[in-house]
Design a protein around this motif. Structure first.
Motif, PDB file in Angstrom:
ATOM      1  N   ALA A 238       0.829  -1.207   0.000  1.00  0.00           N
ATOM      2  CA  ALA A 238       0.000   0.000   0.000  1.00  0.00           C
ATOM      3  C   ALA A 238       0.862   1.254   0.000  1.00  0.00           C
ATOM      4  N   TYR A 239       1.907   1.269   0.833  1.00  0.00           N
ATOM      5  CA  TYR A 239       2.796   2.421   0.875  1.00  0.00           C
ATOM      6  C   TYR A 239       3.558   2.576  -0.443  1.00  0.00           C
ATOM      7  N   GLN A 240       3.921   1.442  -1.056  1.00  0.00           N
ATOM      8  CA  GLN A 240       4.635   1.514  -2.319  1.00  0.00           C
ATOM      9  C   GLN A 240       3.750   2.108  -3.411  1.00  0.00           C
ATOM     10  N   ALA A 241       2.475   1.753  -3.375  1.00  0.00           N
ATOM     11  CA  ALA A 241       1.548   2.328  -4.348  1.00  0.00           C
ATOM     12  C   ALA A 241       1.476   3.847  -4.188  1.00  0.00           C
ATOM     13  N   LEU A 242       1.481   4.312  -2.936  1.00  0.00           N
ATOM     14  CA  LEU A 242       1.498   5.755  -2.698  1.00  0.00           C
ATOM     15  C   LEU A 242       2.803   6.370  -3.192  1.00  0.00           C
ATOM     16  N   ALA A 243       3.919   5.694  -2.873  1.00  0.00           N
ATOM     17  CA  ALA A 243       5.228   6.236  -3.242  1.00  0.00           C
ATOM     18  C   ALA A 243       5.375   6.371  -4.762  1.00  0.00           C
ATOM     19  N   HIS A 244       4.873   5.400  -5.509  1.00  0.00           N
ATOM     20  CA  HIS A 244       5.007   5.429  -6.965  1.00  0.00           C
ATOM     21  C   HIS A 244       4.269   6.609  -7.592  1.00  0.00           C
ATOM     22  N   HIS A 245       3.331   7.172  -6.864  1.00  0.00           N
ATOM     23  CA  HIS A 245       2.540   8.280  -7.412  1.00  0.00           C
ATOM     24  C   HIS A 245       2.898   9.622  -6.772  1.00  0.00           C
ATOM     25  N   THR A 246       4.124   9.724  -6.234  1.00  0.00           N
ATOM     26  CA  THR A 246       4.573  10.995  -5.673  1.00  0.00           C
ATOM     27  C   THR A 246       5.522  11.702  -6.637  1.00  0.00           C
ATOM     28  N   LYS A 247       5.580  13.009  -6.496  1.00  0.00           N
ATOM     29  CA  LYS A 247       6.556  13.787  -7.266  1.00  0.00           C
ATOM     30  C   LYS A 247       7.976  13.423  -6.842  1.00  0.00           C
ATOM     31  N   ASP A 248       8.115  13.005  -5.565  1.00  0.00           N
ATOM     32  CA  ASP A 248       9.430  12.570  -5.096  1.00  0.00           C
ATOM     33  C   ASP A 248       9.959  11.428  -5.959  1.00  0.00           C
ATOM     34  N   HIS A 249       9.122  10.452  -6.207  1.00  0.00           N
ATOM     35  CA  HIS A 249       9.538   9.287  -6.996  1.00  0.00           C
ATOM     36  C   HIS A 249       9.902   9.703  -8.422  1.00  0.00           C
ATOM     37  N   ASP A 250       9.072  10.524  -9.028  1.00  0.00           N
ATOM     38  CA  ASP A 250       9.350  10.969 -10.397  1.00  0.00           C
ATOM     39  C   ASP A 250      10.684  11.703 -10.474  1.00  0.00           C
ATOM     40  N   GLU A 251      10.930  12.581  -9.497  1.00  0.00           N
ATOM     41  CA  GLU A 251      12.174  13.345  -9.495  1.00  0.00           C
ATOM     42  C   GLU A 251      13.368  12.433  -9.226  1.00  0.00           C
ATOM     43  N   ALA A 252      13.224  11.457  -8.318  1.00  0.00           N
ATOM     44  CA  ALA A 252      14.324  10.545  -8.010  1.00  0.00           C
ATOM     45  C   ALA A 252      14.719   9.727  -9.236  1.00  0.00           C
ATOM     46  N   VAL A 253      13.726   9.222  -9.952  1.00  0.00           N
ATOM     47  CA  VAL A 253      14.003   8.428 -11.150  1.00  0.00           C
ATOM     48  C   VAL A 253      14.647   9.297 -12.230  1.00  0.00           C
ATOM     49  N   ALA A 254      14.104  10.503 -12.433  1.00  0.00           N
ATOM     50  CA  ALA A 254      14.658  11.402 -13.453  1.00  0.00           C
ATOM     51  C   ALA A 254      16.104  11.758 -13.129  1.00  0.00           C
ATOM     52  N   ALA A 255      16.385  12.066 -11.859  1.00  0.00           N
ATOM     53  CA  ALA A 255      17.745  12.437 -11.463  1.00  0.00           C
ATOM     54  C   ALA A 255      18.708  11.270 -11.656  1.00  0.00           C
ATOM     55  N   PHE A 256      18.235  10.068 -11.341  1.00  0.00           N
ATOM     56  CA  PHE A 256      19.081   8.878 -11.513  1.00  0.00           C
ATOM     57  C   PHE A 256      19.434   8.682 -12.984  1.00  0.00           C
ATOM     58  N   LEU A 257      18.451   8.769 -13.848  1.00  0.00           N
ATOM     59  CA  LEU A 257      18.677   8.538 -15.271  1.00  0.00           C
ATOM     60  C   LEU A 257      19.491   9.662 -15.914  1.00  0.00           C
ATOM     61  N   GLU A 258      19.318  10.881 -15.392  1.00  0.00           N
ATOM     62  CA  GLU A 258      20.038  12.025 -15.953  1.00  0.00           C
ATOM     63  C   GLU A 258      21.387  12.263 -15.271  1.00  0.00           C
ATOM     64  N   LYS A 259      21.703  11.398 -14.308  1.00  0.00           N
ATOM     65  CA  LYS A 259      22.988  11.464 -13.590  1.00  0.00           C
ATOM     66  C   LYS A 259      23.215  12.842 -12.970  1.00  0.00           C
ATOM     67  N   ARG A 260      22.225  13.297 -12.225  1.00  0.00           N
ATOM     68  CA  ARG A 260      22.314  14.575 -11.527  1.00  0.00           C
ATOM     69  C   ARG A 260      21.760  14.410 -10.121  1.00  0.00           C
ATOM     70  N   SER A 261      21.958  15.419  -9.299  1.00  0.00           N
ATOM     71  CA  SER A 261      21.387  15.401  -7.948  1.00  0.00           C
ATOM     72  C   SER A 261      19.907  15.724  -8.005  1.00  0.00           C
ATOM     73  N   PRO A 262      19.084  15.028  -7.224  1.00  0.00           N
ATOM     74  CA  PRO A 262      17.657  15.332  -7.234  1.00  0.00           C
ATOM     75  C   PRO A 262      17.342  16.620  -6.500  1.00  0.00           C
ATOM     76  N   HIS A 263      16.230  17.213  -6.835  1.00  0.00           N
ATOM     77  CA  HIS A 263      15.759  18.434  -6.180  1.00  0.00           C
ATOM     78  C   HIS A 263      14.314  18.195  -5.730  1.00  0.00           C
ATOM     79  N   TYR A 264      14.154  17.930  -4.457  1.00  0.00           N
ATOM     80  CA  TYR A 264      12.834  17.619  -3.935  1.00  0.00           C
ATOM     81  C   TYR A 264      12.191  18.882  -3.377  1.00  0.00           C
ATOM     82  N   GLN A 265      10.880  18.951  -3.493  1.00  0.00           N
ATOM     83  CA  GLN A 265      10.108  20.096  -3.019  1.00  0.00           C
ATOM     84  C   GLN A 265       9.261  19.664  -1.832  1.00  0.00           C
TER      85      GLN A 265
END
Length: 267
Positions: A238-265
Motif C-alpha cells: 500500500a505504501y509503495q503504491a502511494l510512493a510510486h505516485h509521488t513527485k518525489d519518486h518521479d524526481e528521483a528516477v529522473a535524477a538517476f537517469l540524468e545522472k544529476r542530484s535530485p531536487h525535492y520540493q
C-alpha cells in the motif's frame, strides 16, 4: 511556551531540539516542560518542511531523568494519592513517548552525557542514537524504588531485547558508551566536541532523501515491528503504491537517469 526546549532549524529542513536546563542536568520534572515537548512534536509533525530532528541536551548531561528532590518532597507527578500520581503520569510524562516515538520524521538522539532513567527512555524514543565518549546510560528506576513508567519497559526491550533490557532494569547498573555500542543501544561513539555536528551531518544526509518517502519508510518500519510478515507485506504494498505516485519518486528516477542530484520540493 517556556525555554526548556531551544529549537533551531537549518536550510536543509533539519531541526535541532536542545533541552535547556543544564543546571538541573535537563531533568524532566515540570508539567509545563513536558507539555512543551509534546507541543513541539505535534508542531513538527504537521510541518512538511521538516525532514529530520536532532535531540540533545545543553551542558554536560543529555538528561538525568526525573527530579529526585521532587520525589522526596512529593511534588510534581509524585504528589497526591495513588490515583492522582497515576493520572499525573498519564497526562504528563507519558505523553512524551506517544508524541516523540510516533513523530513521522526521522529522529536522532545526540547523547552528549549521562542519559539516566527517563533520560535513557527519551533517547530510546528516537530512531537513531549516537553518543559522545563521555556518555553514560542507566535504567536506574529500581535504585529509587520505582518502575520505568514513562515507556522504558516497552522501549528498552525493543531496542535491546527483553533479557538485556531486564538485566539493566533489575540491576540499575550504569554502562559506558563503549558497552552501550556493543549491546546495540547506540550505533556510534564520537568525541564530545564533534557530537552535535556529526548528528546534524547525519540528519542532513537523511534530509537529502525524498521527504514523503522518508516518512513512509519510518512508518513502515515502526508498524512492521508489531505485524506478521504477511501484514507487513500488505502495508508495504500500500505504501509503495502511494510512493510510486509521488513527485518525489518521479524526481528521483529522473535524477538517476540524468545522472544529476535530485531536487525535492516540500509538499
Amino acid at each position: 511556551m517556556t525555554d526548556f526546549l531551544i529549537e533551531e532549524r537549518d536550510e536543509h529542513g533539519v531541526v535541532t531540539l536542545t533541552m535547556n536546563r543544564p543546571e538541573q542536568r535537563n531533568a524532566l520534572s515540570e508539567e509545563h516542560e513536558m507539555l512543551e515537548f509534546v507541543q513541539a512534536c505535534h508542531r513538527l509533525e504537521r510541518d512538511d518542511t521538516v525532514r529530520a530532528v536532532v535531540l540533545t541536551g545543553a551542558g554536560s548531561s543529555f538528561s538525568a531523568g526525573g527530579n529526585v528532590k521532587h520525589m522526596r518532597d512529593k511534588k510534581s507527578f509524585s504528589a497526591g494519592s495513588p490515583v492522582q500520581v497515576c493520572e499525573a503520569y498519564r497526562r504528563g510524562i507519558q505523553q512524551i513517548p506517544l508524541a516523540l516515538y510516533h513523530l513521522n520524521v526521522p529522529t536522532i538522539a545526540a547523547i552528549n552525557g549521562p542519559a539516566i532513567g527517563a533520560g535513557l527512555d527519551l533517547a530510546c524514543m528516537c530512531d537513531i542514537r549516537i553518543a559522545s565518549d563521555s556518555a553514560l546510560f542507566a535504567a536506574s528506576f529500581i535504585k529509587l524504588g520505582i518502575v520505568p513508567a514513562d515507556g522504558g519497559a516497552w522501549l528498552l526491550s525493543r531496542v535491546l531485547g527483553a533479557p538485556k533490557a531486564l538485566e539493566l532494569m533489575l540491576t540499575g547498573d550504569r554502562i559506558k558508551a563503549d558497552e552501550a555500542r556493543e549491546i546495540g543501544l547506540i550505533t556510534r561513539i564520537v568525541p564530545g566536541d564533534t557530537l552535535l555536528a556529526e548528528a546534524q551531518a547525519m540528519a542532513r544526509r537523511i534530509a537529502e532523501q525524498p521527504p514523503l518517502t522518508l516518512r513512509l519508510t519510518k512508518r513502515l518500519l515502526r508498524e512492521s515491528q508489531f505485524a506478521s510478515l504477511q501484514s507487513s507485506l500488505e502495508l508495504a504494498a500500500a505504501y509503495q503504491a502511494l510512493a510510486h505516485h509521488t513527485k518525489d519518486h518521479d524526481e528521483a528516477v529522473a535524477a538517476f537517469l540524468e545522472k544529476r542530484s535530485p531536487h525535492y520540493q516540500a509538499h
